[in-house]
Design a protein around this motif. Structure first.
Motif, PDB file in Angstrom:
ATOM      1  N   LEU A   1       0.821  -1.289  -0.010  1.00  0.00           N
ATOM      2  CA  LEU A   1      -0.017   0.036  -0.122  1.00  0.00           C
ATOM      3  C   LEU A   1       0.899   1.403  -0.143  1.00  0.00           C
ATOM      4  CD1 LEU A   1      -2.996  -0.555   2.301  1.00  0.00           C
ATOM      5  CD2 LEU A   1      -3.115   0.105  -0.088  1.00  0.00           C
ATOM      6  N   TYR A   2       1.949   1.145   0.565  1.00  0.00           N
ATOM      7  CA  TYR A   2       2.780   2.215   0.602  1.00  0.00           C
ATOM      8  C   TYR A   2       3.328   2.802  -0.602  1.00  0.00           C
ATOM      9  CZ  TYR A   2       6.092   5.279   3.155  1.00  0.00           C
ATOM     10  OH  TYR A   2       6.888   6.449   3.807  1.00  0.00           O
ATOM     11  N   ALA A   3       3.035   4.271  -0.850  1.00  0.00           N
ATOM     12  CA  ALA A   3       3.286   4.747  -2.012  1.00  0.00           C
ATOM     13  C   ALA A   3       2.437   4.345  -3.309  1.00  0.00           C
ATOM     14  CB  ALA A   3       4.667   4.956  -2.372  1.00  0.00           C
ATOM     15  N   PHE A   4       0.987   4.112  -2.937  1.00  0.00           N
ATOM     16  CA  PHE A   4       0.278   3.656  -3.823  1.00  0.00           C
ATOM     17  C   PHE A   4      -0.087   4.628  -4.929  1.00  0.00           C
ATOM     18  CE2 PHE A   4      -2.555   5.258  -0.464  1.00  0.00           C
ATOM     19  CZ  PHE A   4      -3.379   5.961  -1.379  1.00  0.00           C
ATOM     20  N   ASN A   5       0.197   5.892  -4.628  1.00  0.00           N
ATOM     21  CA  ASN A   5       0.026   6.919  -5.599  1.00  0.00           C
ATOM     22  C   ASN A   5       1.028   7.255  -6.683  1.00  0.00           C
ATOM     23  OD1 ASN A   5       1.466   7.867  -3.626  1.00  0.00           O
ATOM     24  ND2 ASN A   5       1.137  10.082  -4.225  1.00  0.00           N
ATOM     25  N   MET A   6       2.314   6.347  -6.471  1.00  0.00           N
ATOM     26  CA  MET A   6       3.441   6.619  -7.394  1.00  0.00           C
ATOM     27  C   MET A   6       3.383   5.774  -8.480  1.00  0.00           C
ATOM     28  SD  MET A   6       4.296   9.441  -5.876  1.00  0.00           S
ATOM     29  CE  MET A   6       6.199   9.774  -6.422  1.00  0.00           C
ATOM     30  N   PRO A   7       3.955   6.090  -9.517  1.00  0.00           N
ATOM     31  CA  PRO A   7       4.144   4.833 -10.715  1.00  0.00           C
ATOM     32  C   PRO A   7       5.165   3.876 -10.534  1.00  0.00           C
ATOM     33  CG  PRO A   7       5.266   7.039 -11.316  1.00  0.00           C
ATOM     34  CD  PRO A   7       4.458   7.489 -10.049  1.00  0.00           C
ATOM     35  N   GLU A   8       4.729   2.793 -11.129  1.00  0.00           N
ATOM     36  CA  GLU A   8       5.771   1.684 -10.891  1.00  0.00           C
ATOM     37  C   GLU A   8       7.046   1.885 -11.393  1.00  0.00           C
ATOM     38  OE1 GLU A   8       3.354  -2.564 -11.527  1.00  0.00           O
ATOM     39  OE2 GLU A   8       3.157  -1.223 -13.229  1.00  0.00           O
ATOM     40  N   SER A   9       7.305   2.872 -12.313  1.00  0.00           N
ATOM     41  CA  SER A   9       8.745   3.253 -12.864  1.00  0.00           C
ATOM     42  C   SER A   9       9.489   3.658 -11.813  1.00  0.00           C
ATOM     43  CB  SER A   9       8.653   4.321 -13.776  1.00  0.00           C
ATOM     44  OG  SER A   9       7.733   5.231 -13.512  1.00  0.00           O
ATOM     45  N   VAL A  10       8.910   4.256 -10.706  1.00  0.00           N
ATOM     46  CA  VAL A  10      10.066   4.713  -9.345  1.00  0.00           C
ATOM     47  C   VAL A  10       9.672   3.656  -8.318  1.00  0.00           C
ATOM     48  CG1 VAL A  10       9.995   7.091 -10.586  1.00  0.00           C
ATOM     49  CG2 VAL A  10       8.328   6.296  -8.778  1.00  0.00           C
ATOM     50  N   GLY A  11       8.915   2.688  -8.356  1.00  0.00           N
ATOM     51  CA  GLY A  11       8.910   1.728  -7.315  1.00  0.00           C
ATOM     52  C   GLY A  11       7.501   1.675  -6.486  1.00  0.00           C
ATOM     53  N   GLY A  12       6.574   2.606  -7.068  1.00  0.00           N
ATOM     54  CA  GLY A  12       5.439   2.547  -6.466  1.00  0.00           C
ATOM     55  C   GLY A  12       4.326   1.612  -6.883  1.00  0.00           C
ATOM     56  N   ALA A  13       3.117   1.690  -6.299  1.00  0.00           N
ATOM     57  CA  ALA A  13       2.299   0.743  -6.658  1.00  0.00           C
ATOM     58  C   ALA A  13       1.583   0.811  -8.349  1.00  0.00           C
ATOM     59  CB  ALA A  13       1.090   0.597  -5.646  1.00  0.00           C
ATOM     60  N   GLY A  14       1.706   1.996  -8.767  1.00  0.00           N
ATOM     61  CA  GLY A  14       1.125   2.157 -10.215  1.00  0.00           C
ATOM     62  C   GLY A  14      -0.274   2.362 -10.260  1.00  0.00           C
ATOM     63  N   LEU A  15      -0.754   2.451  -9.224  1.00  0.00           N
ATOM     64  CA  LEU A  15      -2.556   2.497  -9.332  1.00  0.00           C
ATOM     65  C   LEU A  15      -3.058   3.676 -10.102  1.00  0.00           C
ATOM     66  CD1 LEU A  15      -3.772   1.699  -5.545  1.00  0.00           C
ATOM     67  CD2 LEU A  15      -3.131   0.196  -7.563  1.00  0.00           C
ATOM     68  N   ASP A  16      -4.028   3.350 -10.974  1.00  0.00           N
ATOM     69  CA  ASP A  16      -4.601   4.611 -11.756  1.00  0.00           C
ATOM     70  C   ASP A  16      -5.274   5.279 -10.685  1.00  0.00           C
ATOM     71  OD1 ASP A  16      -7.322   3.434 -11.171  1.00  0.00           O
ATOM     72  OD2 ASP A  16      -6.809   2.025 -12.750  1.00  0.00           O
ATOM     73  N   TYR A  17      -5.923   6.506 -11.048  1.00  0.00           N
ATOM     74  CA  TYR A  17      -6.445   7.612 -10.086  1.00  0.00           C
ATOM     75  C   TYR A  17      -7.620   7.022  -9.658  1.00  0.00           C
ATOM     76  CZ  TYR A  17      -3.103  11.174 -11.523  1.00  0.00           C
ATOM     77  OH  TYR A  17      -1.987  12.073 -11.609  1.00  0.00           O
ATOM     78  N   LEU A  18      -8.565   6.245 -10.358  1.00  0.00           N
ATOM     79  CA  LEU A  18      -9.751   5.683  -9.835  1.00  0.00           C
ATOM     80  C   LEU A  18      -9.405   4.727  -8.830  1.00  0.00           C
ATOM     81  CD1 LEU A  18     -12.857   5.253  -9.950  1.00  0.00           C
ATOM     82  CD2 LEU A  18     -12.448   3.662 -11.689  1.00  0.00           C
TER      83      LEU A  18
END
Length: 385
Positions: A54-71
């Motif tokens: 869940l951590y950093a779920f707002n960040m893209p996968e390219s930088v290590g985030g979850a890469g979730l879309d805005y919805l």
């Protein structure tokens, strides 16, 4: 727009709700009473949210985030909204503005924030510049390869626990249409930088345990390599971050409104007066009907707006509408909940009075309701210009 959730989104919602109920909600009362989140608890929440993905779920996968879309992000925010900001802040959402990092900034600020090794705070608001962001007076003056910064910030959320500050300062002026306009630059400043002091701000009625701080800068020297984005274009970055953030604030408010509604409905279904359930009286039942209607409307508007954000078609007015509707809905829902509970609604044995207290700030931060109406009305009028 298709309003049904995918299987993956349903699993995401279930996972986050379970996490909130098991790991966060049990600590609400103690944190509110103490106005403090114990460091060990904060570390535990952060660790478990990282393990859950869940951590950093707002960040893209390219930088290590979850890469979730805005919805999907909005769905997560709705579930996190079912508990206190003081607790769910540790399921961190690094400032998306950090995606503007470049060169060595990526390894120094962006990636550590996504991993959970470093925490940022966003410093724009000043004592004389709240809704009027262009009124900021903190100034950065170029001195060779450095900027010397003087000024102050206040109402800066969790600055006391942050490792670095995303700070905005005036770096020049320009003439535009016969008026002088400030040029603002964004800086990344480590909290141990000489000349910068962070201290706890006044105690707030809302969101106990989620502190706001004051930042003072006295001849604080910052290297030009710590400019985020482009010199004089700080507000371009800020506007992008604030606009998307308003949609997530709306989603968060919906989760809290839904929880308050559920508790009020259960109380109305079990509390007896005059030999009947109080929910059988029209004065109470109509409140429940209004609460359910407003929550559903705010939820649909917010998810529709998040979908537009994914498609790149969202306007500032769309985000303003979602934030305005959701935050004012939360205010009315929590007020109705207090009324349904009666005197018990104001007792600190139950969380209803806390929901009511915490709801008040939502119509102020991330842009007041008046600012949202201003943005929306200007967009409406432009259609007829």
């Amino acid at each position: 727009m298709e309003f049904s959730l995918t299987h993956e989104q349903e699993m995401l919602v279930s996972s986050v709700r379970s996490f909130v109920e098991k790991e966060l909600q049990p600590h609400e009362f103690a944190v509110d009473r103490a106005d403090e989140v114990p460091p060990a608890l904060a570390a535990s929440i952060r660790k478990k949210s990282i393990e859950l993905g869940l951590y950093a779920f707002n960040m893209p996968e390219s930088v290590g985030g979850a890469g979730l879309d805005y919805l999907s992000q909005a769905l997560v925010e709705r579930e996190l909204g079912r508990t206190s900001w003081a607790l769910h802040v540790f399921v961190a959402r690094p400032s998306k503005i950090l995606m503007a990092c470049k060169g060595e900034q990526i390894e120094r600020y962006l990636k550590p924030s996504v991993r959970g090794d470093r925490v940022d705070c966003f410093a724009l608001t000043e004592p004389g510049a709240g809704s009027d962001a262009m009124g900021i007076r903190t100034r950065a003056v170029r001195d060779g390869d450095h900027y010397v910064i003087n000024g102050s910030k206040h109402f800066i959320s969790h600055a006391e626990t942050a490792d670095f500050v995303i700070l905005f300062a005036v770096t020049g002026e320009e003439e535009r249409r016969g008026r002088t306009r400030k040029l603002v630059t964004c800086f990344l400043i480590d909290k141990d930088t000489p000349g910068m002091t962070v201290r706890r701000g006044p105690h707030c009625t809302s969101l106990r345990g989620y502190h706001q701080s004051e930042i003072f800068l006295t001849d604080c020297r910052v290297h030009v390599s710590q400019i985020l984005g482009e010199e004089h274009h700080g507000f371009d970055l800020a506007s992008e971050w604030l606009t998307a953030g308003r949609v997530m604030v709306a989603a968060n408010n919906i989760g809290r409104a839904q929880r308050a509604f559920e508790m009020a409905a259960e109380w109305a279904a079990t509390r007896q007066q005059f030999g009947k359930r109080i929910g059988d009286f029209q004065g109470t039942s109509f409140k429940l009907a209004d609460m359910a209607t407003e929550i559903r409307a705010a939820e649909l508007v917010t998810f529709y707006t998040a979908d537009k954000l994914d498609k790149g078609t969202m306007t500032d007015g769309d985000a303003a509408l979602a934030k305005l509707l959701a935050t004012e809905t939360l205010g009315r829902v929590t007020d109705h909940a207090v009324q349904i509970y009666g005197g018990m609604g104001l007792m600190d044995e139950l969380p209803i009075e806390r929901f009511w207290r915490d709801a008040r700030i939502e119509r102020i931060w991330e842009g007041t309701s008046e600012i949202q109406r201003h943005i929306l009305s200007k967009e409406i009028m432009r259609q007829y210009s």
